[in-house]
Enzyme design. Structure first.
Site, PDB file in Angstrom:
ATOM      1  N   GLY A  10     -67.178 -48.538  52.989  1.00 36.64           N
ATOM      2  CA  GLY A  10     -66.348 -49.267  53.963  1.00 36.64           C
ATOM      3  C   GLY A  10     -66.830 -50.700  54.083  1.00 36.64           C
ATOM      4  O   GLY A  10     -68.032 -50.956  54.035  1.00 36.64           O
ATOM      5  N   GLU A 103     -74.710 -45.382  53.490  1.00 36.02           N
ATOM      6  CA  GLU A 103     -75.414 -44.169  53.029  1.00 36.02           C
ATOM      7  C   GLU A 103     -74.943 -43.673  51.659  1.00 36.02           C
ATOM      8  O   GLU A 103     -75.766 -43.319  50.814  1.00 36.02           O
ATOM      9  CB  GLU A 103     -75.319 -43.033  54.071  1.00 36.02           C
ATOM     10  CG  GLU A 103     -73.971 -42.905  54.708  1.00 36.02           C
ATOM     11  CD  GLU A 103     -73.603 -41.496  55.148  1.00 36.02           C
ATOM     12  OE1 GLU A 103     -72.624 -41.389  55.868  1.00 36.02           O
ATOM     13  OE2 GLU A 103     -74.259 -40.525  54.760  1.00 36.02           O
ATOM     14  N   THR A 125     -73.669 -51.385  57.128  1.00 38.25           N
ATOM     15  CA  THR A 125     -72.712 -50.497  57.802  1.00 38.25           C
ATOM     16  C   THR A 125     -72.636 -50.894  59.263  1.00 38.25           C
ATOM     17  O   THR A 125     -73.661 -51.193  59.886  1.00 38.25           O
ATOM     18  CB  THR A 125     -73.060 -48.993  57.730  1.00 38.25           C
ATOM     19  OG1 THR A 125     -72.279 -48.297  58.713  1.00 38.25           O
ATOM     20  CG2 THR A 125     -74.509 -48.665  57.991  1.00 38.25           C
ATOM     21  N   ASP A 127     -72.104 -48.852  61.418  1.00 38.54           N
ATOM     22  CA  ASP A 127     -72.631 -47.696  62.164  1.00 38.54           C
ATOM     23  C   ASP A 127     -74.130 -47.799  62.464  1.00 38.54           C
ATOM     24  O   ASP A 127     -74.642 -47.079  63.321  1.00 38.54           O
ATOM     25  CB  ASP A 127     -72.376 -46.398  61.372  1.00 38.54           C
ATOM     26  CG  ASP A 127     -70.909 -46.000  61.357  1.00 38.54           C
ATOM     27  OD1 ASP A 127     -70.097 -46.723  61.958  1.00 38.54           O
ATOM     28  OD2 ASP A 127     -70.577 -44.973  60.734  1.00 38.54           O
ATOM     29  N   ARG A 267     -55.792 -43.171  80.194  1.00 38.48           N
ATOM     30  CA  ARG A 267     -55.239 -43.826  79.000  1.00 38.48           C
ATOM     31  C   ARG A 267     -56.331 -43.887  77.926  1.00 38.48           C
ATOM     32  O   ARG A 267     -57.517 -43.900  78.242  1.00 38.48           O
ATOM     33  CB  ARG A 267     -54.806 -45.264  79.318  1.00 38.48           C
ATOM     34  CG  ARG A 267     -53.660 -45.345  80.285  1.00 38.48           C
ATOM     35  CD  ARG A 267     -52.345 -45.022  79.578  1.00 38.48           C
ATOM     36  NE  ARG A 267     -51.208 -45.417  80.375  1.00 38.48           N
ATOM     37  CZ  ARG A 267     -50.602 -44.666  81.281  1.00 38.48           C
ATOM     38  NH1 ARG A 267     -51.045 -43.451  81.544  1.00 38.48           N
ATOM     39  NH2 ARG A 267     -49.560 -45.126  81.938  1.00 38.48           N
ATOM     40  N   HIS A 273     -60.421 -49.882  63.039  1.00 36.20           N
ATOM     41  CA  HIS A 273     -60.904 -50.857  62.057  1.00 36.20           C
ATOM     42  C   HIS A 273     -60.984 -52.276  62.583  1.00 36.20           C
ATOM     43  O   HIS A 273     -61.543 -53.144  61.890  1.00 36.20           O
ATOM     44  CB  HIS A 273     -60.051 -50.786  60.790  1.00 36.20           C
ATOM     45  CG  HIS A 273     -60.198 -49.471  60.086  1.00 36.20           C
ATOM     46  ND1 HIS A 273     -59.575 -48.337  60.516  1.00 36.20           N
ATOM     47  CD2 HIS A 273     -60.962 -49.123  59.019  1.00 36.20           C
ATOM     48  CE1 HIS A 273     -59.919 -47.329  59.735  1.00 36.20           C
ATOM     49  NE2 HIS A 273     -60.762 -47.776  58.818  1.00 36.20           N
ATOM     50  N   VAL A 274     -60.479 -52.507  63.793  1.00 37.40           N
ATOM     51  CA  VAL A 274     -60.675 -53.824  64.436  1.00 37.40           C
ATOM     52  C   VAL A 274     -62.177 -54.131  64.478  1.00 37.40           C
ATOM     53  O   VAL A 274     -62.597 -55.281  64.331  1.00 37.40           O
ATOM     54  CB  VAL A 274     -60.087 -53.795  65.876  1.00 37.40           C
ATOM     55  CG1 VAL A 274     -60.555 -54.972  66.698  1.00 37.40           C
ATOM     56  CG2 VAL A 274     -58.570 -53.756  65.811  1.00 37.40           C
ATOM     57  N   GLN A 275     -62.983 -53.072  64.635  1.00 41.96           N
ATOM     58  CA  GLN A 275     -64.440 -53.257  64.731  1.00 41.96           C
ATOM     59  C   GLN A 275     -65.075 -53.692  63.411  1.00 41.96           C
ATOM     60  O   GLN A 275     -66.221 -54.115  63.370  1.00 41.96           O
ATOM     61  CB  GLN A 275     -65.114 -51.940  65.156  1.00 41.96           C
ATOM     62  CG  GLN A 275     -64.729 -51.483  66.528  1.00 41.96           C
ATOM     63  CD  GLN A 275     -64.939 -49.984  66.686  1.00 41.96           C
ATOM     64  OE1 GLN A 275     -65.965 -49.562  67.195  1.00 41.96           O
ATOM     65  NE2 GLN A 275     -63.992 -49.173  66.256  1.00 41.96           N
TER      66      GLN A 275
HETATM   67  O1  F6P Z   1     -69.126 -45.856  57.843  1.00 39.11           O
HETATM   68  C1  F6P Z   1     -68.525 -46.908  58.488  1.00 39.11           C
HETATM   69  C2  F6P Z   1     -67.213 -46.504  59.053  1.00 39.11           C
HETATM   70  O2  F6P Z   1     -66.709 -47.627  59.691  1.00 39.11           O
HETATM   71  C3  F6P Z   1     -67.275 -45.293  59.994  1.00 39.11           C
HETATM   72  O3  F6P Z   1     -67.665 -45.600  61.281  1.00 39.11           O
HETATM   73  C4  F6P Z   1     -65.877 -44.761  59.898  1.00 39.11           C
HETATM   74  O4  F6P Z   1     -65.820 -43.399  60.195  1.00 39.11           O
HETATM   75  C5  F6P Z   1     -65.536 -45.001  58.480  1.00 39.11           C
HETATM   76  O5  F6P Z   1     -66.270 -46.122  58.068  1.00 39.11           O
HETATM   77  C6  F6P Z   1     -64.052 -45.181  58.258  1.00 39.11           C
HETATM   78  O6  F6P Z   1     -63.822 -45.558  56.950  1.00 39.11           O
HETATM   79  P1  F6P Z   1     -62.422 -45.694  56.202  1.00 39.11           P
HETATM   80  O7  F6P Z   1     -61.344 -45.579  57.221  1.00 39.11           O
HETATM   81  O8  F6P Z   1     -62.476 -47.049  55.584  1.00 39.11           O
HETATM   82  O9  F6P Z   1     -62.413 -44.608  55.190  1.00 39.11           O
END
Ligand code: F6P
Length: 343
Positions: A10, A103, A125, A127, A267, A273-275
């Site tokens: 990612g 990872e 990452t 994460d 709510r 993915h904004v993050q």
């Molecule tokens: O590993 C990073 C991360 O952003 C995770 O938090 C998330 O679960 C994952 O990638 C989502 O990845 P994609 O939607 O690109 O497959």
């Protein structure tokens, strides 16, 4: 020397800053040429690349994403993947590869090193779950984005006296959730490290709303948070073509249960993915630049099989085998600090 660089898995803010730093030090200091492989390991397997120089890297420092593209394709999922990597390396005369990844990509780098490929890792990452480094780049940016979102949700939650559930990323660990929850004043934060009991979550919200008439509640949920065994059933997650669980949705389940059990209007906001998009924070730009410089130096030292890492504000080298042996989870100290503010 001819060096290859790739970005796998990612994307995350700061990838371009690493590439720029690698190219700058390689060209100016070591007199290298740098090859950028397209779409992570795919480019290394399929001999698909572009030459990178200082001119090409102009203006990319603050840009999110990766100019090289990325994918989850890995040599070990193909029967002849490693052979094809060897072929590309020898055809291009590559003396070392810098793999920037999380990872999955770093695990592949470890295995490639064991198979004799000269490779160095850079931990990436949002994460922040890579062990053996205090910080991956991209994480600080993601925490800031999540904190800004929580601040915004606070004012609307207060106006309506609602419960707001915010789902943030965090596949196996709750680093983004716990830090943004603490920074944003969350009333509760649910993380993968601590399976939650929805009945206890609702009781604590009820108690909180009984204490004051207008008491907006923010519940931060990491996408990988799971209910404790024997509580609620959430069913299996979808899996993508790489066997990667497609997460996202636990926030909806938590929000629906809260509304049903407490009667409070609830709510949900899924940040998703904004993050991962947009410009990196200054912290991430600095960390990514330092990692890039350290990675190219590691190649010249012949420190293959190593990953660059942050420890006590120094960039060090750690074996990829150590960094990929297990995930770094939220420390009990940090969880305890955050939980002092729960409800
Ligand atoms: O590993 C990073 C991360 O952003 C995770 O938090 C998330 O679960 C994952 O990638 C989502 O990845 P994609 O939607 O690109 O497959």
């Amino acid at each position: 020397m001819r060096i290859g660089v790739l970005t796998g898995g990612g994307d995350c803010p700061g990838l371009n800053a690493v590439i720029r730093a690698v190219v700058r030090k390689a060209e100016r200091h070591h007199g290298d040429t740098v090859i950028g492989f397209h779409d992570g390991y795919r480019g290394l397997i399929e001999n698909d690349w572009t030459e990178l120089d200082i001119e090409r890297c102009r203006g990319i420092l603050p840009r999110g994403g990766t100019i090289l593209g990325t994918s989850r394709i890995q040599p070990y999922t193909l029967h002849d993947g490693v052979e094809r990597v060897r072929l590309t390396m020898s055809e291009l005369g590559i003396g070392g590869v810098i793999a920037i990844g999380g990872e999955g990509s770093l695990g592949a780098a470890r295995d490639l090193h064991d198979d004799g490929i000269p490779i160095v890792g850079v931990p990436k990452t949002i994460d922040n779950d890579i062990d053996a480094t205090e910080m991956t780049f991209g994480f600080d940016t993601a925490v800031q984005i999540a904190t800004d979102a929580i601040d915004r949700l606070h004012t609307t939650a207060e106006s309506h006296d609602r419960v707001m559930v915010v789902e943030v990323m965090g596949r196996h660990t709750g680093h983004i959730a716990i830090r943004s929850g603490l920074a944003g004043g969350a009333s509760l934060t649910l993380v993968p490290e601590h399976p939650f009991d929805i009945a206890a979550v609702c009781d604590s919200i009820l108690r909180r709303h009984q204490r004051a008439k207008k008491y907006a509640t923010i519940v931060v949920v990491a996408e990988g948070a799971r209910p404790a065994p024997g509580t609620i059933d959430i069913g299996p997650a979808e899996v993508d073509q790489f066997g990667h669980e497609r997460l996202g949705g636990i926030g909806q389940i938590v929000a629906a249960e809260i509304e049903r059990r407490t009667g409070y209007e609830t709510r949900v906001t899924i940040l998703g993915h904004v993050q991962r998009g947009g410009t990196p924070t200054s912290f991430d730009r600095v960390l990514a630049s330092r990692y890039g410089i350290a990675a190219i130096d590691a190649v010249h030292e012949g420190a293959f099989g190593q990953m660059v890492a942050l420890r006590a504000d120094r960039i060090i080298q750690v074996p990829l085998s150590e960094a990929t042996g297990r995930l770094k989870t939220v420390s009990p100290d940090l969880y305890d600090a955050a939980s002092q503010f729960f409800s």
